[in-house]
Design a protein around this motif. Structure first.
Motif, PDB file in Angstrom:
ATOM      1  N   LYS A  77      83.730  46.762  61.295  1.00  0.00           N
ATOM      2  CA  LYS A  77      83.335  47.257  59.981  1.00  0.00           C
ATOM      3  C   LYS A  77      84.423  46.999  58.951  1.00  0.00           C
ATOM      4  N   GLU A  78      85.692  47.132  59.370  1.00  0.00           N
ATOM      5  CA  GLU A  78      86.817  46.942  58.446  1.00  0.00           C
ATOM      6  C   GLU A  78      86.898  45.495  57.967  1.00  0.00           C
ATOM      7  N   PHE A  79      86.655  44.565  58.860  1.00  0.00           N
ATOM      8  CA  PHE A  79      86.755  43.150  58.502  1.00  0.00           C
ATOM      9  C   PHE A  79      85.393  42.537  58.157  1.00  0.00           C
ATOM     10  N   GLY A  80      84.332  43.343  58.093  1.00  0.00           N
ATOM     11  CA  GLY A  80      83.017  42.848  57.715  1.00  0.00           C
ATOM     12  C   GLY A  80      82.328  42.042  58.772  1.00  0.00           C
ATOM     13  N   LEU A  81      82.756  42.158  60.030  1.00  0.00           N
ATOM     14  CA  LEU A  81      82.171  41.371  61.107  1.00  0.00           C
ATOM     15  C   LEU A  81      80.902  41.993  61.678  1.00  0.00           C
ATOM     16  N   ASP A  82      80.533  43.171  61.178  1.00  0.00           N
ATOM     17  CA  ASP A  82      79.320  43.819  61.653  1.00  0.00           C
ATOM     18  C   ASP A  82      78.081  43.350  60.896  1.00  0.00           C
ATOM     19  N   LYS A  83      78.284  42.551  59.850  1.00  0.00           N
ATOM     20  CA  LYS A  83      77.172  42.048  59.045  1.00  0.00           C
ATOM     21  C   LYS A  83      76.670  40.720  59.610  1.00  0.00           C
ATOM     22  N   PRO A  84      75.451  40.306  59.230  1.00  0.00           N
ATOM     23  CA  PRO A  84      74.964  38.985  59.666  1.00  0.00           C
ATOM     24  C   PRO A  84      75.873  37.872  59.141  1.00  0.00           C
ATOM     25  N   VAL A  85      75.854  36.726  59.833  1.00  0.00           N
ATOM     26  CA  VAL A  85      76.754  35.636  59.468  1.00  0.00           C
ATOM     27  C   VAL A  85      76.475  35.136  58.058  1.00  0.00           C
ATOM     28  N   TRP A  86      75.190  35.026  57.680  1.00  0.00           N
ATOM     29  CA  TRP A  86      74.862  34.526  56.341  1.00  0.00           C
ATOM     30  C   TRP A  86      75.395  35.464  55.261  1.00  0.00           C
ATOM     31  N   GLN A  87      75.358  36.757  55.535  1.00  0.00           N
ATOM     32  CA  GLN A  87      75.873  37.721  54.564  1.00  0.00           C
ATOM     33  C   GLN A  87      77.402  37.662  54.499  1.00  0.00           C
ATOM     34  N   GLN A  88      78.043  37.433  55.653  1.00  0.00           N
ATOM     35  CA  GLN A  88      79.501  37.264  55.661  1.00  0.00           C
ATOM     36  C   GLN A  88      79.896  36.047  54.835  1.00  0.00           C
ATOM     37  N   TYR A  89      79.104  34.969  54.962  1.00  0.00           N
ATOM     38  CA  TYR A  89      79.430  33.742  54.218  1.00  0.00           C
ATOM     39  C   TYR A  89      79.287  33.960  52.714  1.00  0.00           C
ATOM     40  N   LEU A  90      78.208  34.583  52.287  1.00  0.00           N
ATOM     41  CA  LEU A  90      78.007  34.839  50.857  1.00  0.00           C
ATOM     42  C   LEU A  90      79.108  35.736  50.304  1.00  0.00           C
ATOM     43  N   THR A  91      79.487  36.748  51.082  1.00  0.00           N
ATOM     44  CA  THR A  91      80.580  37.624  50.643  1.00  0.00           C
ATOM     45  C   THR A  91      81.886  36.857  50.547  1.00  0.00           C
ATOM     46  N   TYR A  92      82.130  36.005  51.532  1.00  0.00           N
ATOM     47  CA  TYR A  92      83.371  35.225  51.532  1.00  0.00           C
ATOM     48  C   TYR A  92      83.425  34.277  50.343  1.00  0.00           C
ATOM     49  N   MET A  93      82.340  33.545  50.074  1.00  0.00           N
ATOM     50  CA  MET A  93      82.325  32.594  48.967  1.00  0.00           C
ATOM     51  C   MET A  93      82.444  33.313  47.632  1.00  0.00           C
ATOM     52  N   GLY A  94      81.838  34.486  47.531  1.00  0.00           N
ATOM     53  CA  GLY A  94      81.987  35.259  46.304  1.00  0.00           C
ATOM     54  C   GLY A  94      83.429  35.662  46.069  1.00  0.00           C
ATOM     55  N   ASN A  95      84.126  36.019  47.141  1.00  0.00           N
ATOM     56  CA  ASN A  95      85.541  36.387  47.012  1.00  0.00           C
ATOM     57  C   ASN A  95      86.412  35.164  46.720  1.00  0.00           C
ATOM     58  N   VAL A  96      86.036  33.990  47.277  1.00  0.00           N
ATOM     59  CA  VAL A  96      86.829  32.774  47.060  1.00  0.00           C
ATOM     60  C   VAL A  96      86.896  32.423  45.582  1.00  0.00           C
ATOM     61  N   PHE A  97      85.780  32.572  44.872  1.00  0.00           N
ATOM     62  CA  PHE A  97      85.747  32.214  43.457  1.00  0.00           C
ATOM     63  C   PHE A  97      86.551  33.186  42.594  1.00  0.00           C
ATOM     64  N   THR A  98      86.962  34.292  43.183  1.00  0.00           N
ATOM     65  CA  THR A  98      87.864  35.212  42.479  1.00  0.00           C
ATOM     66  C   THR A  98      89.304  35.068  42.959  1.00  0.00           C
ATOM     67  N   GLY A  99      89.540  34.081  43.832  1.00  0.00           N
ATOM     68  CA  GLY A  99      90.889  33.858  44.340  1.00  0.00           C
ATOM     69  C   GLY A  99      91.247  34.691  45.549  1.00  0.00           C
ATOM     70  N   ASP A 100      90.264  35.347  46.158  1.00  0.00           N
ATOM     71  CA  ASP A 100      90.508  36.190  47.325  1.00  0.00           C
ATOM     72  C   ASP A 100      89.994  35.473  48.568  1.00  0.00           C
ATOM     73  N   PHE A 101      90.911  35.023  49.427  1.00  0.00           N
ATOM     74  CA  PHE A 101      90.533  34.319  50.650  1.00  0.00           C
ATOM     75  C   PHE A 101      90.514  35.255  51.854  1.00  0.00           C
ATOM     76  N   GLY A 102      90.576  36.524  51.618  1.00  0.00           N
ATOM     77  CA  GLY A 102      90.482  37.477  52.702  1.00  0.00           C
ATOM     78  C   GLY A 102      91.841  37.902  53.246  1.00  0.00           C
ATOM     79  N   THR A 103      91.783  38.712  54.290  1.00  0.00           N
ATOM     80  CA  THR A 103      92.981  39.255  54.923  1.00  0.00           C
ATOM     81  C   THR A 103      93.007  38.856  56.392  1.00  0.00           C
ATOM     82  N   ALA A 104      94.146  38.369  56.831  1.00  0.00           N
ATOM     83  CA  ALA A 104      94.297  38.030  58.250  1.00  0.00           C
ATOM     84  C   ALA A 104      94.272  39.298  59.090  1.00  0.00           C
ATOM     85  N   PHE A 105      94.043  39.130  60.375  1.00  0.00           N
ATOM     86  CA  PHE A 105      93.925  40.290  61.254  1.00  0.00           C
ATOM     87  C   PHE A 105      95.242  41.041  61.420  1.00  0.00           C
ATOM     88  N   ASN A 106      96.346  40.423  61.013  1.00  0.00           N
ATOM     89  CA  ASN A 106      97.623  41.136  61.054  1.00  0.00           C
ATOM     90  C   ASN A 106      97.891  41.912  59.773  1.00  0.00           C
TER      91      ASN A 106
END
Length: 307
Positions: A53-82
């Motif tokens: 839930k913290e890393f968004g892995l509980d969502k469907p893959v297509w929803q994870q991709y849309l969320t990721y691409m939306g964050n990329v266009f704001t300069g946010d490439f996510g957080t590593a597991f560390n």
């Protein structure tokens, strides 16, 4: 020219989304990244559910991709597991790999094209045969063998260089890793330049330039070499992305903490955010490099015009 650039930029949009989608899907089937966060012991269901839930892995893959691409266009490439931001890893890794790639590209341009010109103008002579045999050996030997051998001889046995690159990775320490990284591509550039030069020597425009009484050096530089470099520029332009993304072996040998090292660590630890983030930037590098190469065609060959 302007309309061509706009059209190419529009073509890059579906290519970018298609490539990133494919990469995202491939990375997400590598395995369960949550399992690696708990060490050798298996995560209990409650902890695994919380981490997903913290890393968004509980969502469907297509929803994870849309969320990721939306964050990329704001300069946010996510957080590593560390817990470290992927952009922070990029800020330290990309400058190192860019310097390494520049050194490798310079070797390809200077040595590769120079050897190609020499052998292309002296086709069938001993120097041509010797260079062809040398490039064949370089292509045949794996990069990790070349890197380890040079590191052992120059760094350990003879002490001419440092066996491993320091964390700052200055340009002088990247000369040998850059040569190792560029070795195979350098051999291909030599052969490609030689072949293109030898073919164009028989062209009508070269014979016309010679018949007009132009000096030999002008015939070679202004007419022969300029048109012969088109396939070479195509190869080098595409090779920029390959060098940046394919430096995993070289960076591992010389302990360089660049893009290849981070991608390797991300794959090893099943850190999807790191792998997808770095590869997304590499996709952009490929697209921009190909656009620049296409625009350089018109500079090298005046017959090429873009509508």
């Amino acid at each position: 020219m302007g309309r061509y650039v706009v059209r190419r930029l529009l073509q890059m949009v579906p290519v970018f989304f298609g490539a990133t989608l494919l990469i995202f899907l491939m990375v997400n089937v590598m395995g369960d990244p949550i399992a690696g966060l708990c060490g050798e012991r298996r995560c209990d269901p409650a902890t695994a559910a919380q981490l997903k839930k913290e890393f968004g892995l509980d969502k469907p893959v297509w929803q994870q991709y849309l969320t990721y691409m939306g964050n990329v266009f704001t300069g946010d490439f996510g957080t590593a597991f560390n817990g470290q931001e992927v952009t922070e890893l990029m800020a330290t890794a990309f400058p190192v790999t860019i310097r390494l790639t520049i050194v490798a590209i310079l070797f390809e341009i200077v040595i590769g094209i120079a050897l190609g010109v020499v052998t292309g103008l002296r086709r069938g002579r001993p120097v041509d045969t010797g260079v062809l045999l040398l490039t064949l050996v370089v292509i045949s030997v794996p990069t990790f063998v070349t890197g380890l051998l040079l590191q052992l001889l120059l760094g350990v046995k003879w002490g001419w260089i440092r066996p491993s690159v320091s964390s700052a990775a200055p340009l002088d320490e990247l000369v040998l890793p850059g040569l190792v990284l560029a070795s195979v591509s350098l051999a291909y550039v030599t052969r490609l330049t030689r072949t293109s030069l030898a073919e164009n020597r028989r062209s009508d425009y070269v014979r016309t330039a010679i018949a007009k009484g132009l000096p030999r050096h002008r015939v070679i530089t202004r007419h022969l070499l300029r048109n012969s470099l088109i396939p070479v520029v195509t190869f080098i332009g595409a090779d920029i992305g390959f060098l940046m993304g394919g430096a995993i072996v070289t960076e591992r040998i010389f302990n360089i903490h660049g893009v290849g090292y981070q991608i390797y660590q991300g794959i090893l630890r099943q850190n999807t955010q790191t792998v997808v983030g770095f590869v997304t930037v590499l996709v952009l590098v490929f697209l921009v490099a190909n656009l620049v190469v296409d625009l350089l065609y018109a500079v090298l060959d005046p017959r090429i015009r873009y509508a």
